[in-house]
Design a protein around this motif. Structure first.
Motif, PDB file in Angstrom:
ATOM      1  N   TRP A  63       0.848  -1.206   0.000  1.00  0.00           N
ATOM      2  CA  TRP A  63       0.000   0.000   0.000  1.00  0.00           C
ATOM      3  C   TRP A  63       0.883   1.255   0.000  1.00  0.00           C
ATOM      4  O   TRP A  63       0.644   2.199  -0.762  1.00  0.00           O
ATOM      5  CB  TRP A  63      -0.930  -0.012   1.217  1.00  0.00           C
ATOM      6  CG  TRP A  63      -1.752   1.246   1.323  1.00  0.00           C
ATOM      7  CD1 TRP A  63      -2.802   1.589   0.523  1.00  0.00           C
ATOM      8  CD2 TRP A  63      -1.551   2.308   2.257  1.00  0.00           C
ATOM      9  NE1 TRP A  63      -3.278   2.828   0.913  1.00  0.00           N
ATOM     10  CE2 TRP A  63      -2.535   3.287   1.964  1.00  0.00           C
ATOM     11  CE3 TRP A  63      -0.648   2.531   3.300  1.00  0.00           C
ATOM     12  CZ2 TRP A  63      -2.637   4.474   2.688  1.00  0.00           C
ATOM     13  CZ3 TRP A  63      -0.759   3.707   4.026  1.00  0.00           C
ATOM     14  CH2 TRP A  63      -1.735   4.668   3.719  1.00  0.00           C
ATOM     15  N   VAL A  64       1.949   1.235   0.809  1.00  0.00           N
ATOM     16  CA  VAL A  64       2.878   2.376   0.852  1.00  0.00           C
ATOM     17  C   VAL A  64       3.596   2.506  -0.502  1.00  0.00           C
ATOM     18  O   VAL A  64       3.869   3.609  -0.973  1.00  0.00           O
ATOM     19  CB  VAL A  64       3.913   2.201   1.995  1.00  0.00           C
ATOM     20  CG1 VAL A  64       5.025   3.243   1.909  1.00  0.00           C
ATOM     21  CG2 VAL A  64       3.233   2.267   3.353  1.00  0.00           C
ATOM     22  N   GLY A  65       3.901   1.366  -1.106  1.00  0.00           N
ATOM     23  CA  GLY A  65       4.565   1.386  -2.413  1.00  0.00           C
ATOM     24  C   GLY A  65       6.046   1.057  -2.342  1.00  0.00           C
ATOM     25  O   GLY A  65       6.712   0.935  -3.364  1.00  0.00           O
ATOM     26  N   ARG A  66       6.596   0.936  -1.131  1.00  0.00           N
ATOM     27  CA  ARG A  66       7.984   0.511  -0.977  1.00  0.00           C
ATOM     28  C   ARG A  66       8.222  -0.025   0.427  1.00  0.00           C
ATOM     29  O   ARG A  66       7.455   0.258   1.350  1.00  0.00           O
ATOM     30  CB  ARG A  66       8.960   1.640  -1.308  1.00  0.00           C
ATOM     31  CG  ARG A  66       8.812   2.860  -0.463  1.00  0.00           C
ATOM     32  CD  ARG A  66       9.399   4.073  -1.182  1.00  0.00           C
ATOM     33  NE  ARG A  66       9.010   5.284  -0.501  1.00  0.00           N
ATOM     34  CZ  ARG A  66       9.830   6.045   0.195  1.00  0.00           C
ATOM     35  NH1 ARG A  66      11.108   5.747   0.293  1.00  0.00           N
ATOM     36  NH2 ARG A  66       9.405   7.132   0.797  1.00  0.00           N
ATOM     37  N   ARG A  67       9.311  -0.773   0.543  1.00  0.00           N
ATOM     38  CA  ARG A  67       9.665  -1.329   1.847  1.00  0.00           C
ATOM     39  C   ARG A  67      10.587  -0.359   2.579  1.00  0.00           C
ATOM     40  O   ARG A  67      11.096   0.582   1.989  1.00  0.00           O
ATOM     41  CB  ARG A  67      10.359  -2.676   1.673  1.00  0.00           C
ATOM     42  CG  ARG A  67       9.467  -3.712   1.003  1.00  0.00           C
ATOM     43  CD  ARG A  67      10.055  -5.102   1.039  1.00  0.00           C
ATOM     44  NE  ARG A  67       9.154  -6.023   0.355  1.00  0.00           N
ATOM     45  CZ  ARG A  67       9.284  -6.359  -0.926  1.00  0.00           C
ATOM     46  NH1 ARG A  67      10.285  -5.918  -1.647  1.00  0.00           N
ATOM     47  NH2 ARG A  67       8.394  -7.155  -1.478  1.00  0.00           N
ATOM     48  N   GLY A  68      10.810  -0.647   3.855  1.00  0.00           N
ATOM     49  CA  GLY A  68      11.758   0.165   4.626  1.00  0.00           C
ATOM     50  C   GLY A  68      11.102   1.344   5.313  1.00  0.00           C
ATOM     51  O   GLY A  68      11.778   2.176   5.907  1.00  0.00           O
ATOM     52  N   GLN A  69       9.761   1.445   5.241  1.00  0.00           N
ATOM     53  CA  GLN A  69       9.052   2.600   5.818  1.00  0.00           C
ATOM     54  C   GLN A  69       8.368   2.275   7.147  1.00  0.00           C
ATOM     55  O   GLN A  69       7.803   3.157   7.776  1.00  0.00           O
ATOM     56  CB  GLN A  69       8.006   3.119   4.825  1.00  0.00           C
ATOM     57  CG  GLN A  69       8.587   3.554   3.483  1.00  0.00           C
ATOM     58  CD  GLN A  69       9.641   4.616   3.664  1.00  0.00           C
ATOM     59  OE1 GLN A  69       9.384   5.659   4.256  1.00  0.00           O
ATOM     60  NE2 GLN A  69      10.847   4.351   3.179  1.00  0.00           N
ATOM     61  N   VAL A  70       8.405   1.004   7.544  1.00  0.00           N
ATOM     62  CA  VAL A  70       7.728   0.602   8.772  1.00  0.00           C
ATOM     63  C   VAL A  70       8.650   0.854   9.968  1.00  0.00           C
ATOM     64  O   VAL A  70       9.795   0.408   9.980  1.00  0.00           O
ATOM     65  CB  VAL A  70       7.304  -0.879   8.705  1.00  0.00           C
ATOM     66  CG1 VAL A  70       6.775  -1.371  10.051  1.00  0.00           C
ATOM     67  CG2 VAL A  70       6.252  -1.086   7.620  1.00  0.00           C
ATOM     68  N   LEU A  71       8.147   1.599  10.952  1.00  0.00           N
ATOM     69  CA  LEU A  71       8.935   1.874  12.164  1.00  0.00           C
ATOM     70  C   LEU A  71       8.645   0.856  13.255  1.00  0.00           C
ATOM     71  O   LEU A  71       9.543   0.449  13.985  1.00  0.00           O
ATOM     72  CB  LEU A  71       8.608   3.270  12.701  1.00  0.00           C
ATOM     73  CG  LEU A  71       9.142   4.450  11.905  1.00  0.00           C
ATOM     74  CD1 LEU A  71       8.681   5.751  12.546  1.00  0.00           C
ATOM     75  CD2 LEU A  71      10.666   4.404  11.838  1.00  0.00           C
ATOM     76  N   THR A  72       7.378   0.475  13.367  1.00  0.00           N
ATOM     77  CA  THR A  72       7.014  -0.581  14.314  1.00  0.00           C
ATOM     78  C   THR A  72       5.919  -1.419  13.683  1.00  0.00           C
ATOM     79  O   THR A  72       5.104  -0.911  12.907  1.00  0.00           O
ATOM     80  CB  THR A  72       6.455  -0.033  15.659  1.00  0.00           C
ATOM     81  OG1 THR A  72       5.180   0.565  15.415  1.00  0.00           O
ATOM     82  CG2 THR A  72       7.375   0.971  16.309  1.00  0.00           C
ATOM     83  N   ILE A  73       5.925  -2.694  14.026  1.00  0.00           N
ATOM     84  CA  ILE A  73       4.813  -3.563  13.655  1.00  0.00           C
ATOM     85  C   ILE A  73       4.712  -4.611  14.752  1.00  0.00           C
ATOM     86  O   ILE A  73       5.729  -5.052  15.288  1.00  0.00           O
ATOM     87  CB  ILE A  73       4.990  -4.196  12.249  1.00  0.00           C
ATOM     88  CG1 ILE A  73       3.734  -4.984  11.860  1.00  0.00           C
ATOM     89  CG2 ILE A  73       6.259  -5.064  12.173  1.00  0.00           C
ATOM     90  CD1 ILE A  73       3.661  -5.341  10.374  1.00  0.00           C
ATOM     91  N   GLY A  74       3.492  -4.948  15.093  1.00  0.00           N
ATOM     92  CA  GLY A  74       3.344  -5.948  16.143  1.00  0.00           C
ATOM     93  C   GLY A  74       1.924  -6.434  16.233  1.00  0.00           C
ATOM     94  O   GLY A  74       0.996  -5.771  15.747  1.00  0.00           O
ATOM     95  N   ALA A  75       1.760  -7.605  16.820  1.00  0.00           N
ATOM     96  CA  ALA A  75       0.432  -8.185  16.993  1.00  0.00           C
ATOM     97  C   ALA A  75       0.478  -9.290  18.024  1.00  0.00           C
ATOM     98  O   ALA A  75       1.536  -9.814  18.361  1.00  0.00           O
ATOM     99  CB  ALA A  75      -0.088  -8.751  15.667  1.00  0.00           C
ATOM    100  N   LYS A  76      -0.714  -9.626  18.475  1.00  0.00           N
ATOM    101  CA  LYS A  76      -0.935 -10.786  19.324  1.00  0.00           C
ATOM    102  C   LYS A  76      -1.485 -11.872  18.407  1.00  0.00           C
ATOM    103  O   LYS A  76      -2.334 -11.590  17.556  1.00  0.00           O
ATOM    104  CB  LYS A  76      -2.049 -10.406  20.302  1.00  0.00           C
ATOM    105  CG  LYS A  76      -1.742 -10.613  21.752  1.00  0.00           C
ATOM    106  CD  LYS A  76      -2.907 -10.055  22.555  1.00  0.00           C
ATOM    107  CE  LYS A  76      -3.384 -11.118  23.521  1.00  0.00           C
ATOM    108  NZ  LYS A  76      -2.756 -11.083  24.808  1.00  0.00           N
ATOM    109  N   PHE A  77      -0.988 -13.084  18.568  1.00  0.00           N
ATOM    110  CA  PHE A  77      -1.516 -14.196  17.770  1.00  0.00           C
ATOM    111  C   PHE A  77      -2.676 -14.796  18.546  1.00  0.00           C
ATOM    112  O   PHE A  77      -2.480 -15.594  19.453  1.00  0.00           O
ATOM    113  CB  PHE A  77      -0.423 -15.234  17.514  1.00  0.00           C
ATOM    114  CG  PHE A  77       0.781 -14.638  16.831  1.00  0.00           C
ATOM    115  CD1 PHE A  77       0.724 -14.272  15.502  1.00  0.00           C
ATOM    116  CD2 PHE A  77       1.962 -14.430  17.523  1.00  0.00           C
ATOM    117  CE1 PHE A  77       1.831 -13.703  14.868  1.00  0.00           C
ATOM    118  CE2 PHE A  77       3.062 -13.863  16.901  1.00  0.00           C
ATOM    119  CZ  PHE A  77       2.992 -13.499  15.574  1.00  0.00           C
ATOM    120  N   THR A  78      -3.898 -14.355  18.202  1.00  0.00           N
ATOM    121  CA  THR A  78      -5.039 -14.713  19.045  1.00  0.00           C
ATOM    122  C   THR A  78      -5.673 -16.034  18.654  1.00  0.00           C
ATOM    123  O   THR A  78      -6.169 -16.763  19.500  1.00  0.00           O
ATOM    124  CB  THR A  78      -6.103 -13.603  19.025  1.00  0.00           C
ATOM    125  OG1 THR A  78      -6.322 -13.204  17.676  1.00  0.00           O
ATOM    126  CG2 THR A  78      -5.630 -12.395  19.820  1.00  0.00           C
TER     127      THR A  78
END
Lengths: 126, 132
Positions: A63-78
């Motif tokens: 969606w952003v159109g390129r990689r390297g732009q994510v500062l944080t990502i996280g989730a719970k595996f529910t």
């Protein structure tokens, strides 16, 4: 109010899980072998939680159109994502908004109508 | 067998240096159906190194991988991972709880480059289901 991102459906096969195990180094047999998975109370082979999170990251990065732009990502595996021999479908949708100075994508990932990741969120480089 | 409570706060030795190559990143991207033509690795790629750290930890504690379920995972970046990086993860046990015969283990893995500079931090919660 945020901006809704176009939902996408990703098809997941057991071959994908084999490729992901090789690429990630996660060779936990619960992602390959029904018997082992059942022995620990799972319905059968399930996707690596990180496989599903990687689909969500891919959704954001495409969606952003390129990689390297994510500062944080996280989730719970529910909930596990069962991957029967015929494969499974995973749906990802997201809402983009500014939270203070942060650019945040809040994501929803479902399989068979059930949410499988909790509190899934990515923040992007300003 | 429950996991030893005294583990909390303990750091494990750094993982073997992992060389990020375009080939490795491409394998990771294509496994999740994407396309890769160079540049930064995807946002969950450092799991490769974080997982090494977890494996070392499980081996040191004599825990079977198949008894482990991943409960939570996060990554926080100082900079993106690029091919050419040589990464090392150092895992610290941050928390430990026992709930209904399962151990809930919180870990933090600091991932550094060849120069020792931090690239990102992975936080994970892993659930260890003991023998029935």
């Amino acid at each position: 109010m945020g901006t809704d991102l176009e939902p996408r459906t990703f098809r997941v096969t057991r071959d994908d899980l084999v490729a992901y195990a090789a690429a990630s180094g996660d060779h936990n047999p619960i992602h390959q072998d029904d018997e082992v998975a059942r022995s620990v109370g799972l319905p059968g082979v399930i996707a690596h939680g990180m496989f599903t999170m990687a689909l969500a990251a891919r959704y954001v990065e495409e969606w952003v159109g390129r990689r390297g732009q994510v500062l944080t990502i996280g989730a719970k595996f529910t909930k596990p994502v069962p991957v029967p021999p015929e494969g499974a479908e995973v749906e990802v949708s997201g809402v983009y908004e500014h939270q203070g100075d942060d650019k945040v994508v809040s994501l929803t990932v479902t399989c068979n109508g059930e949410q499988v990741l909790g509190r899934l969120k990515a923040t992007l480089r300003a | 067998m429950p996991i030893d409570k005294s583990l909390v706060g303990r750091s494990f030795p750094p993982t073997r240096p992992y060389a990020v190559s375009e080939e490795n990143v491409r394998a990771f991207v294509t496994a999740t159906g994407g396309e890769y033509d160079g540049g930064p690795a995807p946002a969950t790629y450092p799991i490769v190194v974080a997982f090494d750290a977890m494996n070392d930890f499980l081996e040191a504690e004599q825990v079977d991988l198949f008894r482990i379920v991943h409960g939570e995972q996060g990554f926080s970046y100082l900079r993106a991972v690029e091919p050419g990086d040589v990464l090392t993860a150092t895992l610290t046990v941050a928390s430990l709880r026992q709930i209904g015969g399962a151990d809930i283990i919180g870990t933090t893995s600091v991932i550094t480059d060849e120069g020792g500079a931090e690239v990102c931090t992975g936080t994970a919660t892993i659930v260890h289901r003991g023998e029935a």
